[in-house]
Design an enzyme around this catalytic site. Structure first.
Site, PDB file in Angstrom:
ATOM      1  CE  LYS A 202       8.475   2.184 -32.404  1.00 57.99           C
ATOM      2  NZ  LYS A 202       8.240   2.110 -33.543  1.00 57.99           N
ATOM      3  CE  LYS A 255       8.823   6.165 -32.369  1.00 56.22           C
ATOM      4  NZ  LYS A 255       8.357   5.162 -33.240  1.00 56.22           N
TER       5      LYS A 255
HETATM    6  C1  PBG Z   1       6.327   2.190 -36.931  1.00 56.65           C
HETATM    7  C2  PBG Z   1       6.551   3.533 -36.079  1.00 56.65           C
HETATM    8  C3  PBG Z   1       5.756   4.271 -35.052  1.00 56.65           C
HETATM    9  C4  PBG Z   1       6.302   5.338 -34.817  1.00 56.65           C
HETATM   10  C5  PBG Z   1       7.309   5.480 -35.744  1.00 56.65           C
HETATM   11  N1  PBG Z   1       7.400   4.446 -36.481  1.00 56.65           N
HETATM   12  C6  PBG Z   1       4.483   3.663 -34.471  1.00 56.65           C
HETATM   13  C7  PBG Z   1       4.615   2.256 -33.751  1.00 56.65           C
HETATM   14  O1  PBG Z   1       5.640   1.535 -33.423  1.00 56.65           O
HETATM   15  O2  PBG Z   1       3.550   1.929 -33.238  1.00 56.65           O
HETATM   16  C8  PBG Z   1       5.718   6.289 -33.694  1.00 56.65           C
HETATM   17  C9  PBG Z   1       5.865   7.672 -34.078  1.00 56.65           C
HETATM   18  C10 PBG Z   1       4.947   8.796 -33.292  1.00 56.65           C
HETATM   19  O3  PBG Z   1       4.260   8.270 -32.479  1.00 56.65           O
HETATM   20  O4  PBG Z   1       5.354   9.863 -33.598  1.00 56.65           O
HETATM   21  N2  PBG Z   1       6.823   1.049 -36.438  1.00 56.65           N
END
Ligand code: PBG
Length: 335
Positions: A202, A255
């Site tokens: 991520k 992601k």
């Molecule tokens: C929470 C999380 C996030 C997303 C999914 N889970 C945001 C982040 O990490 O700041 C992002 C999903 C999206 O942008 O559609 N940790």
């Protein structure tokens, strides 16, 4: 016509000569079973709020969500992922509302499972919607994200989701060692059949902006770069995925999706666990905004973006377009 003959034995265009031939020879096909549909939930009753940076997507109370799920399941979508928007007075430094047995997510899981026992529920495990700092982990006084203290809370949160009936708990926090710790905690709680889908690779991405608007979860200070991955790195993703698999991840994720297809492809090549990809909020909003301006053909771009993610190696795709894409696929199959 030219006087020269083209001595071609291989004319690749023969394989593209009609839509039936193209469809028959396609290497990749999208199917409704590819999609996980993320949904934004909030406390209260009979309420639904628009999210300006995500046109067409709303935040809704559990009762309203249950109505939407009639449509979602009728379309053949197999999985959803609830994300909670919590009021500020429930947030604290240790994100203690995240593992309340009767918390918003836990209640939502129970209600959904009661009505739709076969719908797969994939829950987000990270502190950001619940922490007063907006970070995925616990902050020290000096502003450092405390890894091991955070993992303890994540374990409690994952167990509370498992007990409520989540099929997959999905740690999205990027703390080190959390997958192994969560596996142990789930097993110790008798939840050996609760799966873990790790957000393994991520990235610290600006494409999450609209999601943070949806949940009111933007970090109050600093950024997420000490825990989420650096966009410059691809090989490091393999290491993250490898560790999560060793620690017990049943599935992993890359992601965002579209801007990181190279990473997705490398991960899918290298490992045999199911790999998913998250077409995140910013990817959604860019397509919607361009289509609203008449600059892109929405249907074609939605399908092409999803097909590309699948072609790069995703076994399943998290997408806000899940319902819309499912409808397009149905239209096609009825033709
Ligand atoms: C929470 C999380 C996030 C997303 C999914 N889970 C945001 C982040 O990490 O700041 C992002 C999903 C999206 O942008 O559609 N940790």
């Amino acid at each position: 016509m030219s006087e020269y003959s083209l001595p071609l034995t291989r004319r690749l265009r023969r394989n593209r000569k009609s839509s039936a031939v193209r469809e028959m020879l396609a290497e990749t096909k999208l199917s409704v079973s590819d999609f996980v549909y993320p949904v934004f939930i909030m406390d209260g009753e009979n309420q639904e709020e628009t999210i300006p940076s995500m046109p067409g997507i709303t935040r809704k109370t559990i009762d309203v969500l249950l109505k939407e799920l009639e449509e979602v399941t009728a379309l053949g979508i197999l999985a959803i992922a609830p994300f909670p928007a919590i009021s500020d007075d429930l947030k604290d430094e240790k994100a203690s509302a995240s593992y309340a047995p009767d918390g918003l997510v836990q209640r939502a899981i129970r209600k959904i499972k009661e009505r739709f026992p076969n719908l797969v529920i994939m829950t987000d495990v990270a502190l950001d919607p619940f922490s007063s700092s907006g970070h995925d982990g616990i902050l020290s006084e000096s502003g450092e994200i405390l890894n091991d203290e955070t993992v303890e809370v994540l374990c409690k949160m994952a167990v509370s989701h498992g007990l409520a009936g989540a099929d997959f708990v999905c740690p999205s926090d990027m703390m080190d060692g959390r997958i192994g710790a969560i596996r142990d905690a789930l097993d110790a709680a008798g939840l050996k059949n609760t799966s873990i889908m790790a957000y393994s690779a991520k990235y610290a991405s600006a494409y999450y902006g609209p999601f943070r608007d949806a949940l009111g979860s933007a970090p109050k200070s600093g950024d997420k770069k000490t825990y989420q991955m650096d966009s410059a790195n691809s090989r490091e993703a393999l290491l993250e995925v490898q560790l999560d698999i060793e620690e017990g991840a049943d599935a992993v994720m890359v992601k965002p999706a579209g801007p990181y297809l190279d990473v997705l492809s490398n991960v899918a090549e290298a490992f045999d666990v199911p790999v998913s990809a998250y077409q995140v909020s910013g990817e959604y909003s860019m397509i919607v905004a361009a289509a609203q301006n008449g600059w892109l053909d929405r249907k074609k771009v939605v399908l092409e973006s999803l097909l590309s993610i699948k072609r790069a190696g995703a076994r399943f795709i998290w997408t806000y377009f899940a319902k819309e894409a499912a409808k397009y696929l149905l239209e096609k199959s009825e033709k």
